[in-house]
Scaffold this motif. Sequence first.
Motif, PDB file in Angstrom:
ATOM      1  N   LEU A 150      31.633  -3.511   6.032  1.00  0.00           N
ATOM      2  CA  LEU A 150      31.632  -4.384   7.206  1.00  0.00           C
ATOM      3  C   LEU A 150      33.030  -4.469   7.819  1.00  0.00           C
ATOM      4  O   LEU A 150      33.175  -4.563   9.041  1.00  0.00           O
ATOM      5  CB  LEU A 150      31.144  -5.779   6.819  1.00  0.00           C
ATOM      6  CG  LEU A 150      29.671  -5.881   6.411  1.00  0.00           C
ATOM      7  CD1 LEU A 150      29.374  -7.256   5.815  1.00  0.00           C
ATOM      8  CD2 LEU A 150      28.752  -5.612   7.593  1.00  0.00           C
ATOM      9  N   LYS A 151      34.066  -4.418   6.996  1.00  0.00           N
ATOM     10  CA  LYS A 151      35.431  -4.487   7.503  1.00  0.00           C
ATOM     11  C   LYS A 151      35.789  -3.290   8.384  1.00  0.00           C
ATOM     12  O   LYS A 151      36.733  -3.360   9.181  1.00  0.00           O
ATOM     13  CB  LYS A 151      36.424  -4.589   6.340  1.00  0.00           C
ATOM     14  CG  LYS A 151      36.443  -5.953   5.672  1.00  0.00           C
ATOM     15  CD  LYS A 151      37.449  -5.993   4.530  1.00  0.00           C
ATOM     16  CE  LYS A 151      37.488  -7.376   3.897  1.00  0.00           C
ATOM     17  NZ  LYS A 151      38.447  -7.444   2.759  1.00  0.00           N
TER      18      LYS A 151
ATOM     19  N   ALA B 243      31.150  -6.674  13.236  1.00  0.00           N
ATOM     20  CA  ALA B 243      30.400  -6.896  11.999  1.00  0.00           C
ATOM     21  C   ALA B 243      29.813  -8.300  11.935  1.00  0.00           C
ATOM     22  O   ALA B 243      30.462  -9.289  12.293  1.00  0.00           O
ATOM     23  CB  ALA B 243      31.308  -6.662  10.799  1.00  0.00           C
TER      24      ALA B 243
ATOM     25  N   GLN C 109      36.343 -14.530   6.137  1.00  0.00           N
ATOM     26  CA  GLN C 109      36.316 -13.203   6.751  1.00  0.00           C
ATOM     27  C   GLN C 109      36.687 -13.189   8.224  1.00  0.00           C
ATOM     28  O   GLN C 109      36.687 -12.130   8.851  1.00  0.00           O
ATOM     29  CB  GLN C 109      34.925 -12.581   6.560  1.00  0.00           C
ATOM     30  CG  GLN C 109      34.531 -12.400   5.109  1.00  0.00           C
ATOM     31  CD  GLN C 109      35.489 -11.489   4.354  1.00  0.00           C
ATOM     32  OE1 GLN C 109      35.897 -10.454   4.864  1.00  0.00           O
ATOM     33  NE2 GLN C 109      35.830 -11.867   3.129  1.00  0.00           N
TER      34      GLN C 109
ATOM     35  N   ILE D  94      34.805 -10.392  10.998  1.00  0.00           N
ATOM     36  CA  ILE D  94      33.426 -10.403  10.494  1.00  0.00           C
ATOM     37  C   ILE D  94      32.825 -11.785  10.732  1.00  0.00           C
ATOM     38  O   ILE D  94      33.360 -12.792  10.253  1.00  0.00           O
ATOM     39  CB  ILE D  94      33.365 -10.068   8.995  1.00  0.00           C
ATOM     40  CG1 ILE D  94      33.957  -8.682   8.733  1.00  0.00           C
ATOM     41  CG2 ILE D  94      31.930 -10.146   8.483  1.00  0.00           C
ATOM     42  CD1 ILE D  94      34.079  -8.336   7.254  1.00  0.00           C
TER      43      ILE D  94
ATOM     44  N   SER E 178      31.442 -10.778  17.396  1.00  0.00           N
ATOM     45  CA  SER E 178      31.639 -11.317  16.057  1.00  0.00           C
ATOM     46  C   SER E 178      32.910 -12.150  15.938  1.00  0.00           C
ATOM     47  O   SER E 178      33.046 -12.962  15.021  1.00  0.00           O
ATOM     48  CB  SER E 178      31.670 -10.185  15.020  1.00  0.00           C
ATOM     49  OG  SER E 178      32.773  -9.321  15.256  1.00  0.00           O
TER      50      SER E 178
END
Length: 284
Positions: free
Chosen positions: A128-129, A134, A174, A179, A225
């Motif tokens: 996801l990073k 994300a 995050q 994210i 996001s």
Amino acid sequence: MVSLLGKTVFITGGTKGIGRAIALKCAANGAQVAVVARNVEGSPVVSEIQAAGGQGIALSCDIQNEEQVKAAIIQTAGAFGGIDILVNNAATLVLKTTEDISMTEYDTMAGINTRGTFLVVKHALPYLKQSANAHILTLCPKPQLDERWFVSNLAYTMSKFSMGMLAFGLSAEQRMYGIASNALWPFTTIDTDGLAECNNAQFQARPRKPAILADAAFWILSQDSTAFTGNFCIDEIVLREAGVCDFEQYNSVPGTPLLELSQDHMIAPEQLNRLIDLRRQASN
């Protein structure tokens, strides 16, 4: 809104019910979808994903098993070149008091709802990073210190509220990586196998279809996001604020008035008040 075209979505509990509905909605908008479940043998979900316009794989994976989780995530990233979206949908439901629930039932519910969700997130994060937009979406209610949520189903409530704490905590942890982490929960009960097994006539009477959660999830996953994170969303609120007016389409029992729908039992007071305001505005 950010397009899901070419994005890779990893969905736990994705072969039926709410997970399947989200998978098909994402596929219809160009996503590559990996669905995982304890047993995917015989499931038509991959052909359904393809028919909806996306690419899909289905992987057998017990999310209580770390090696299986790692393998499913690696296989997904290998097949589609990464992972952009994680949907934590898998859960098990045991509605019993502390005295009545067995430790086997407790361990299974805690192992899937709480530990399993954490485990999938842990191993999905490196992928996801690397995504430009994300998202983590967890199907859980907003944690609330209100006795009525605990009096009949303590173990279940603990497990679902733990998922909510994870969803909120991930947003803080995050955010620096871009994210998003949000939670989504239905205002009404949803017509799924789990509802059929809960043995509660009131909950089962007039539910909505899983499509309402799929549409709400799609809206959330299409947001920037870096701007939309840390939210406890309710499906009908999300869709009303997005401009949806036709909610009859989601009724499992056609013609059910709004006030006669089977309401879910974990709605926070401020969420209920917001929905009442939106319904009032729509009726004016």
